[in-house]
Design a protein around this motif. Structure first.
Motif, PDB file in Angstrom:
ATOM      1  N   ASN A   1       0.868  -1.259  -0.072  1.00 33.30           N
ATOM      2  CA  ASN A   1      -0.026   0.063   0.132  1.00 33.30           C
ATOM      3  C   ASN A   1       0.928   1.233   0.106  1.00 33.30           C
ATOM      4  O   ASN A   1       0.557   2.276  -0.734  1.00 33.30           O
ATOM      5  N   ASP A   2       2.166   1.123   0.731  1.00 38.11           N
ATOM      6  CA  ASP A   2       2.818   2.349   0.682  1.00 38.11           C
ATOM      7  C   ASP A   2       3.524   2.770  -0.515  1.00 38.11           C
ATOM      8  O   ASP A   2       3.591   3.726  -1.113  1.00 38.11           O
ATOM      9  N   VAL A   3       4.007   1.515  -1.204  1.00 40.55           N
ATOM     10  CA  VAL A   3       4.766   1.771  -2.465  1.00 40.55           C
ATOM     11  C   VAL A   3       3.416   2.236  -3.761  1.00 40.55           C
ATOM     12  O   VAL A   3       3.755   3.088  -4.363  1.00 40.55           O
ATOM     13  N   GLU A   4       2.166   1.713  -3.594  1.00 39.57           N
ATOM     14  CA  GLU A   4       1.236   2.407  -4.378  1.00 39.57           C
ATOM     15  C   GLU A   4       0.684   3.700  -4.138  1.00 39.57           C
ATOM     16  O   GLU A   4       0.565   4.491  -4.972  1.00 39.57           O
ATOM     17  N   LYS A   5       0.941   4.226  -2.879  1.00 35.25           N
ATOM     18  CA  LYS A   5       0.750   5.641  -2.625  1.00 35.25           C
ATOM     19  C   LYS A   5       1.923   6.475  -3.137  1.00 35.25           C
ATOM     20  O   LYS A   5       1.557   7.375  -3.863  1.00 35.25           O
ATOM     21  N   GLU A   6       3.083   6.141  -3.111  1.00 33.99           N
ATOM     22  CA  GLU A   6       4.158   6.609  -3.808  1.00 33.99           C
ATOM     23  C   GLU A   6       4.087   6.473  -5.358  1.00 33.99           C
ATOM     24  O   GLU A   6       4.274   7.512  -5.971  1.00 33.99           O
ATOM     25  N   ILE A   7       3.452   5.554  -5.917  1.00 35.43           N
ATOM     26  CA  ILE A   7       3.438   5.503  -7.271  1.00 35.43           C
ATOM     27  C   ILE A   7       2.265   6.571  -7.666  1.00 35.43           C
ATOM     28  O   ILE A   7       2.368   7.261  -8.863  1.00 35.43           O
ATOM     29  N   PHE A   8       1.226   6.573  -7.133  1.00 37.38           N
ATOM     30  CA  PHE A   8       0.259   7.653  -7.351  1.00 37.38           C
ATOM     31  C   PHE A   8       0.632   8.999  -7.268  1.00 37.38           C
ATOM     32  O   PHE A   8       0.492   9.848  -7.937  1.00 37.38           O
ATOM     33  N   VAL A   9       1.628   9.359  -6.110  1.00 37.85           N
ATOM     34  CA  VAL A   9       1.901  10.730  -6.052  1.00 37.85           C
ATOM     35  C   VAL A   9       3.032  10.861  -7.263  1.00 37.85           C
ATOM     36  O   VAL A   9       2.809  12.022  -7.621  1.00 37.85           O
ATOM     37  N   ALA A  10       3.934  10.055  -7.799  1.00 34.94           N
ATOM     38  CA  ALA A  10       4.884  10.263  -8.858  1.00 34.94           C
ATOM     39  C   ALA A  10       3.932  10.517  -9.910  1.00 34.94           C
ATOM     40  O   ALA A  10       4.215  11.259 -10.782  1.00 34.94           O
TER      41      ALA A  10
ATOM     42  N   ASP B   1       0.834  16.814 -13.422  1.00 35.77           N
ATOM     43  CA  ASP B   1       1.268  18.528 -13.292  1.00 35.77           C
ATOM     44  C   ASP B   1       2.087  18.985 -14.056  1.00 35.77           C
ATOM     45  O   ASP B   1       2.181  19.913 -14.715  1.00 35.77           O
ATOM     46  N   LEU B   2       3.473  18.021 -14.269  1.00 36.42           N
ATOM     47  CA  LEU B   2       4.317  18.845 -15.233  1.00 36.42           C
ATOM     48  C   LEU B   2       3.723  18.811 -16.687  1.00 36.42           C
ATOM     49  O   LEU B   2       4.052  19.648 -17.081  1.00 36.42           O
ATOM     50  N   LYS B   3       2.994  17.775 -17.202  1.00 32.91           N
ATOM     51  CA  LYS B   3       2.121  17.796 -18.508  1.00 32.91           C
ATOM     52  C   LYS B   3       1.577  19.095 -18.445  1.00 32.91           C
ATOM     53  O   LYS B   3       1.331  19.623 -19.608  1.00 32.91           O
ATOM     54  N   PHE B   4       0.811  19.403 -17.488  1.00 32.18           N
ATOM     55  CA  PHE B   4      -0.293  20.336 -17.673  1.00 32.18           C
ATOM     56  C   PHE B   4       0.696  21.774 -17.672  1.00 32.18           C
ATOM     57  O   PHE B   4       0.365  22.678 -18.426  1.00 32.18           O
TER      58      PHE B   4
ATOM     59  N   LYS C   1       3.503  22.135 -18.885  1.00 40.16           N
ATOM     60  CA  LYS C   1       4.031  22.238 -20.321  1.00 40.16           C
ATOM     61  C   LYS C   1       2.976  22.743 -21.245  1.00 40.16           C
ATOM     62  O   LYS C   1       3.298  23.415 -22.188  1.00 40.16           O
ATOM     63  N   ALA C   2       1.521  22.207 -21.195  1.00 39.80           N
ATOM     64  CA  ALA C   2       0.717  22.168 -22.195  1.00 39.80           C
ATOM     65  C   ALA C   2       0.500  23.904 -22.000  1.00 39.80           C
ATOM     66  O   ALA C   2      -0.073  24.710 -22.887  1.00 39.80           O
ATOM     67  N   THR C   3       0.377  24.549 -20.867  1.00 42.66           N
ATOM     68  CA  THR C   3       0.268  25.944 -20.757  1.00 42.66           C
ATOM     69  C   THR C   3       1.434  26.832 -20.775  1.00 42.66           C
ATOM     70  O   THR C   3       1.397  28.005 -20.308  1.00 42.66           O
ATOM     71  N   ASN C   4       2.479  26.344 -21.477  1.00 44.27           N
ATOM     72  CA  ASN C   4       3.638  27.134 -21.538  1.00 44.27           C
ATOM     73  C   ASN C   4       4.003  27.826 -20.375  1.00 44.27           C
ATOM     74  O   ASN C   4       4.760  28.795 -20.282  1.00 44.27           O
ATOM     75  N   GLN C   5       4.169  26.942 -19.201  1.00 44.06           N
ATOM     76  CA  GLN C   5       4.756  27.351 -17.854  1.00 44.06           C
ATOM     77  C   GLN C   5       6.350  26.840 -18.047  1.00 44.06           C
ATOM     78  O   GLN C   5       6.323  25.949 -18.552  1.00 44.06           O
ATOM     79  N   THR C   6       7.171  27.621 -17.196  1.00 43.71           N
ATOM     80  CA  THR C   6       8.290  27.057 -17.263  1.00 43.71           C
ATOM     81  C   THR C   6       8.423  25.902 -16.505  1.00 43.71           C
ATOM     82  O   THR C   6       7.753  25.509 -15.125  1.00 43.71           O
ATOM     83  N   ILE C   7       9.016  24.907 -17.028  1.00 40.25           N
ATOM     84  CA  ILE C   7       9.205  23.566 -16.349  1.00 40.25           C
ATOM     85  C   ILE C   7      10.711  22.897 -16.607  1.00 40.25           C
ATOM     86  O   ILE C   7      11.450  23.529 -17.191  1.00 40.25           O
ATOM     87  N   LYS C   8      11.181  21.943 -15.583  1.00 37.01           N
ATOM     88  CA  LYS C   8      12.363  21.477 -15.568  1.00 37.01           C
ATOM     89  C   LYS C   8      12.295  20.170 -16.369  1.00 37.01           C
ATOM     90  O   LYS C   8      11.615  19.197 -15.758  1.00 37.01           O
TER      91      LYS C   8
END
Length: 69
Positions: free
Chosen positions: A16-25, A31-34, A36-43
Motif C-alpha cells: 500500500n505504501d508503494v502504491e501511494k508513492e506511485i500515485f504521487v509520482a 502536473d508537469l504535463k499540464f 508544459k501544455a500551458t507554456n509555464q516554465t518546467i524542468k
C-alpha cells in the motif's frame, strides 16, 4: 535533483505504501504535463526522473508481492 537510488526504497515495507508513492509520482508527471501544455516554465529532466522513480516503485511492488507468495 539527482536520480534516486533503489536502496532508498528499503523503508517501504508494504504494498500500500508503494502504491501511494506511485500515485504521487504519477500525479507529479501529470502536473508537469499540464505546465508544459500551458507554456509555464518546467524542468524537463524531471519527466525522466519521475518515470524512473515509477519504474523503481513498480519493481519494488512486484518484489513485495513475490515475497507474499
Amino acid at each position: 535533483m539527482s536520480f534516486l537510488k533503489y536502496k532508498e526504497l528499503n523503508n517501504l515495507k508494504d504494498v500500500n505504501d508503494v502504491e501511494k508513492e506511485i500515485f504521487v509520482a504519477a500525479k507529479e508527471i501529470l502536473d508537469l504535463k499540464f505546465k508544459k501544455a500551458t507554456n509555464q516554465t518546467i524542468k524537463s529532466h524531471l519527466f525522466i526522473h519521475l518515470r524512473r522513480r515509477i519504474a523503481q516503485l513498480q519493481y519494488k511492488k512486484s518484489a513485495l508481492l513475490q515475497e507474499k507468495i
